[in-house]
Motif scaffolding. Sequence first.
Motif, PDB file in Angstrom:
ATOM      1  N   LYS A 211       0.826  -1.206   0.000  1.00 49.67           N
ATOM      2  CA  LYS A 211       0.000   0.000   0.000  1.00 49.67           C
ATOM      3  C   LYS A 211       0.865   1.263   0.000  1.00 49.67           C
ATOM      4  O   LYS A 211       1.977   1.276   0.507  1.00 49.67           O
ATOM      5  CB  LYS A 211      -0.915   0.017   1.233  1.00 49.67           C
ATOM      6  CG  LYS A 211      -1.854  -1.187   1.323  1.00 49.67           C
ATOM      7  CD  LYS A 211      -2.789  -1.255   0.124  1.00 49.67           C
ATOM      8  CE  LYS A 211      -3.659  -2.490   0.151  1.00 49.67           C
ATOM      9  NZ  LYS A 211      -4.503  -2.594  -1.063  1.00 49.67           N
ATOM     10  N   SER A 212       0.311   2.319  -0.564  1.00 48.41           N
ATOM     11  CA  SER A 212       1.000   3.612  -0.556  1.00 48.41           C
ATOM     12  C   SER A 212       0.879   4.256   0.825  1.00 48.41           C
ATOM     13  O   SER A 212       0.059   3.838   1.650  1.00 48.41           O
ATOM     14  CB  SER A 212       0.395   4.545  -1.604  1.00 48.41           C
ATOM     15  OG  SER A 212      -0.941   4.918  -1.224  1.00 48.41           O
ATOM     16  N   ARG A 213       1.670   5.272   1.045  1.00 50.03           N
ATOM     17  CA  ARG A 213       1.603   5.990   2.329  1.00 50.03           C
ATOM     18  C   ARG A 213       0.215   6.555   2.559  1.00 50.03           C
ATOM     19  O   ARG A 213      -0.328   6.482   3.662  1.00 50.03           O
ATOM     20  CB  ARG A 213       2.643   7.111   2.363  1.00 50.03           C
ATOM     21  CG  ARG A 213       2.683   7.888   3.676  1.00 50.03           C
ATOM     22  CD  ARG A 213       3.494   9.175   3.508  1.00 50.03           C
ATOM     23  NE  ARG A 213       3.451   9.985   4.703  1.00 50.03           N
ATOM     24  CZ  ARG A 213       2.418  10.722   5.090  1.00 50.03           C
ATOM     25  NH1 ARG A 213       1.288  10.710   4.374  1.00 50.03           N
ATOM     26  NH2 ARG A 213       2.466  11.456   6.188  1.00 50.03           N
ATOM     27  N   ASP A 214      -0.392   7.141   1.515  1.00 47.39           N
ATOM     28  CA  ASP A 214      -1.726   7.732   1.655  1.00 47.39           C
ATOM     29  C   ASP A 214      -2.782   6.676   1.961  1.00 47.39           C
ATOM     30  O   ASP A 214      -3.692   6.903   2.765  1.00 47.39           O
ATOM     31  CB  ASP A 214      -2.106   8.499   0.387  1.00 47.39           C
ATOM     32  CG  ASP A 214      -1.318   9.794   0.221  1.00 47.39           C
ATOM     33  OD1 ASP A 214      -0.691  10.233   1.216  1.00 47.39           O
ATOM     34  OD2 ASP A 214      -1.310  10.351  -0.891  1.00 47.39           O
ATOM     35  N   GLU A 215      -2.656   5.526   1.319  1.00 46.58           N
ATOM     36  CA  GLU A 215      -3.597   4.433   1.585  1.00 46.58           C
ATOM     37  C   GLU A 215      -3.482   3.950   3.030  1.00 46.58           C
ATOM     38  O   GLU A 215      -4.484   3.669   3.694  1.00 46.58           O
ATOM     39  CB  GLU A 215      -3.333   3.273   0.616  1.00 46.58           C
ATOM     40  CG  GLU A 215      -3.781   3.548  -0.804  1.00 46.58           C
ATOM     41  CD  GLU A 215      -3.369   2.449  -1.752  1.00 46.58           C
ATOM     42  OE1 GLU A 215      -4.163   2.136  -2.680  1.00 46.58           O
ATOM     43  OE2 GLU A 215      -2.244   1.897  -1.611  1.00 46.58           O
ATOM     44  N   LEU A 216      -2.251   3.871   3.515  1.00 49.20           N
ATOM     45  CA  LEU A 216      -2.041   3.430   4.892  1.00 49.20           C
ATOM     46  C   LEU A 216      -2.538   4.471   5.892  1.00 49.20           C
ATOM     47  O   LEU A 216      -3.112   4.117   6.924  1.00 49.20           O
ATOM     48  CB  LEU A 216      -0.556   3.142   5.121  1.00 49.20           C
ATOM     49  CG  LEU A 216      -0.039   1.878   4.431  1.00 49.20           C
ATOM     50  CD1 LEU A 216       1.472   1.775   4.563  1.00 49.20           C
ATOM     51  CD2 LEU A 216      -0.701   0.631   5.000  1.00 49.20           C
ATOM     52  N   GLN A 217      -2.354   5.744   5.571  1.00 51.44           N
ATOM     53  CA  GLN A 217      -2.857   6.778   6.475  1.00 51.44           C
ATOM     54  C   GLN A 217      -4.376   6.701   6.587  1.00 51.44           C
ATOM     55  O   GLN A 217      -4.935   6.851   7.678  1.00 51.44           O
ATOM     56  CB  GLN A 217      -2.435   8.172   6.001  1.00 51.44           C
ATOM     57  CG  GLN A 217      -2.877   9.277   6.961  1.00 51.44           C
ATOM     58  CD  GLN A 217      -2.236  10.618   6.656  1.00 51.44           C
ATOM     59  OE1 GLN A 217      -1.487  10.765   5.695  1.00 51.44           O
ATOM     60  NE2 GLN A 217      -2.531  11.610   7.488  1.00 51.44           N
ATOM     61  N   GLU A 218      -5.029   6.434   5.484  1.00 49.03           N
ATOM     62  CA  GLU A 218      -6.487   6.281   5.512  1.00 49.03           C
ATOM     63  C   GLU A 218      -6.869   5.043   6.327  1.00 49.03           C
ATOM     64  O   GLU A 218      -7.820   5.065   7.119  1.00 49.03           O
ATOM     65  CB  GLU A 218      -7.029   6.169   4.097  1.00 49.03           C
ATOM     66  CG  GLU A 218      -8.551   6.083   4.044  1.00 49.03           C
ATOM     67  CD  GLU A 218      -9.093   6.037   2.622  1.00 49.03           C
ATOM     68  OE1 GLU A 218     -10.323   5.846   2.468  1.00 49.03           O
ATOM     69  OE2 GLU A 218      -8.306   6.166   1.670  1.00 49.03           O
ATOM     70  N   LEU A 219      -6.128   3.962   6.151  1.00 46.63           N
ATOM     71  CA  LEU A 219      -6.375   2.729   6.905  1.00 46.63           C
ATOM     72  C   LEU A 219      -6.202   2.969   8.400  1.00 46.63           C
ATOM     73  O   LEU A 219      -7.001   2.510   9.218  1.00 46.63           O
ATOM     74  CB  LEU A 219      -5.415   1.641   6.430  1.00 46.63           C
ATOM     75  CG  LEU A 219      -5.500   0.293   7.160  1.00 46.63           C
ATOM     76  CD1 LEU A 219      -6.719  -0.490   6.677  1.00 46.63           C
ATOM     77  CD2 LEU A 219      -4.226  -0.520   6.939  1.00 46.63           C
TER      78      LEU A 219
ATOM     79  N   ASN B 133      -2.908  11.203  11.936  1.00 49.52           N
ATOM     80  CA  ASN B 133      -2.358  12.437  11.360  1.00 49.52           C
ATOM     81  C   ASN B 133      -1.091  12.143  10.546  1.00 49.52           C
ATOM     82  O   ASN B 133      -0.584  11.018  10.519  1.00 49.52           O
ATOM     83  CB  ASN B 133      -2.081  13.481  12.453  1.00 49.52           C
ATOM     84  CG  ASN B 133      -1.059  13.002  13.476  1.00 49.52           C
ATOM     85  OD1 ASN B 133      -0.095  12.310  13.150  1.00 49.52           O
ATOM     86  ND2 ASN B 133      -1.257  13.389  14.734  1.00 49.52           N
ATOM     87  N   ASP B 134      -0.568  13.179   9.883  1.00 48.59           N
ATOM     88  CA  ASP B 134       0.579  13.009   8.984  1.00 48.59           C
ATOM     89  C   ASP B 134       1.818  12.493   9.707  1.00 48.59           C
ATOM     90  O   ASP B 134       2.539  11.633   9.185  1.00 48.59           O
ATOM     91  CB  ASP B 134       0.913  14.342   8.298  1.00 48.59           C
ATOM     92  CG  ASP B 134      -0.143  14.743   7.279  1.00 48.59           C
ATOM     93  OD1 ASP B 134      -0.959  13.879   6.897  1.00 48.59           O
ATOM     94  OD2 ASP B 134      -0.159  15.922   6.874  1.00 48.59           O
ATOM     95  N   LYS B 135       2.071  13.008  10.895  1.00 49.67           N
ATOM     96  CA  LYS B 135       3.275  12.625  11.637  1.00 49.67           C
ATOM     97  C   LYS B 135       3.257  11.138  11.999  1.00 49.67           C
ATOM     98  O   LYS B 135       4.247  10.424  11.797  1.00 49.67           O
ATOM     99  CB  LYS B 135       3.397  13.468  12.905  1.00 49.67           C
ATOM    100  CG  LYS B 135       4.644  13.169  13.723  1.00 49.67           C
ATOM    101  CD  LYS B 135       4.716  14.054  14.958  1.00 49.67           C
ATOM    102  CE  LYS B 135       5.950  13.716  15.796  1.00 49.67           C
ATOM    103  NZ  LYS B 135       6.019  14.567  17.030  1.00 49.67           N
ATOM    104  N   ILE B 136       2.121  10.677  12.513  1.00 44.96           N
ATOM    105  CA  ILE B 136       2.001   9.258  12.889  1.00 44.96           C
ATOM    106  C   ILE B 136       2.038   8.377  11.647  1.00 44.96           C
ATOM    107  O   ILE B 136       2.642   7.294  11.653  1.00 44.96           O
ATOM    108  CB  ILE B 136       0.710   9.028  13.691  1.00 44.96           C
ATOM    109  CG1 ILE B 136       0.810   9.737  15.054  1.00 44.96           C
ATOM    110  CG2 ILE B 136       0.437   7.540  13.889  1.00 44.96           C
ATOM    111  CD1 ILE B 136      -0.466   9.703  15.862  1.00 44.96           C
ATOM    112  N   ALA B 137       1.410   8.844  10.563  1.00 47.87           N
ATOM    113  CA  ALA B 137       1.413   8.076   9.317  1.00 47.87           C
ATOM    114  C   ALA B 137       2.837   7.908   8.795  1.00 47.87           C
ATOM    115  O   ALA B 137       3.241   6.809   8.390  1.00 47.87           O
ATOM    116  CB  ALA B 137       0.550   8.763   8.274  1.00 47.87           C
ATOM    117  N   GLU B 138       3.617   8.981   8.810  1.00 46.54           N
ATOM    118  CA  GLU B 138       4.992   8.921   8.319  1.00 46.54           C
ATOM    119  C   GLU B 138       5.845   7.985   9.174  1.00 46.54           C
ATOM    120  O   GLU B 138       6.617   7.173   8.649  1.00 46.54           O
ATOM    121  CB  GLU B 138       5.602  10.327   8.317  1.00 46.54           C
ATOM    122  CG  GLU B 138       6.998  10.410   7.717  1.00 46.54           C
ATOM    123  CD  GLU B 138       7.040  10.023   6.245  1.00 46.54           C
ATOM    124  OE1 GLU B 138       8.113   9.575   5.778  1.00 46.54           O
ATOM    125  OE2 GLU B 138       6.015  10.169   5.556  1.00 46.54           O
TER     126      GLU B 138
END
Length: 251
Positions: free
Chosen positions: A40-48, A52-57
């Motif tokens: 999965k892409s970073r954006d897909e994982l953030q949605e999953l 927020n952006d910091k935790i997603a990264e």
Amino acid sequence: MRIILAPAKKMNIDTDKLEYEDLPVFLEQTETILSWLRSKSRDELQELWGCNDKIAEQNYKRIKSMDLRKMLTPAILSYEGIAYQYMAPAVFENSSFDYVQEHLRILSGFYGALKPMDGVTPYRLEMQAKASIDGAKDLYEFWKSKLYEEVRDESGVIINLASKEYSKCIEKYLRPEDTYITVTFGEMVAGKLVTKGTYAKMARGEMVRFMAERQIEDPREICKFDRLQYMYREDLSCETEIVFERKLRTI
């Protein structure tokens, strides 16, 4: 007797305090989940993850470099949520460690079911996440009855200290001969017993500590719990639920 508890989102790496004893029993399934996450892409994982952006990264980087067999921390020390803070396993006596290793199972969307001394690495994946892996519509379908089968011992007694998100993994597969007891922590609001998340998490962790310190084997002994201003409510309890009410004591 087995005790089930939910994991925590916040995790750490600590390879100094205590060595882990085993690898998780469902590591093969965890590797399948990890491969799916890496696709999965970073954006897909953030949605999953719904974060927020910091935790997603942070967690995207973890996924890319994750090693399920190196730099592992015992699960009971890796989770840092409120329940684990109040359990305070870092200051357990040896007898308490032995007790939880035998009786406590931590449910996880990523690892399935963990013994306290299983070695884990930080991850982010809630059981309710919409992860369609190996043809399963979500993680509940992915794990099916595996977690129940791993949790249940020969006694058939399961003490539920987990949130609904995780306990439903077990409840769906219960057998008629099982003894499944949910421990409820609440307080009266307008004449109705209400569970407040933070206080309930505190109490669940404290309950594990209480049971470990007293080496409890009989579920009836749970009723003696009197910490964090909780009192046993026999009138609200039954064979399948033990209820505690939080009462602010006045001087």
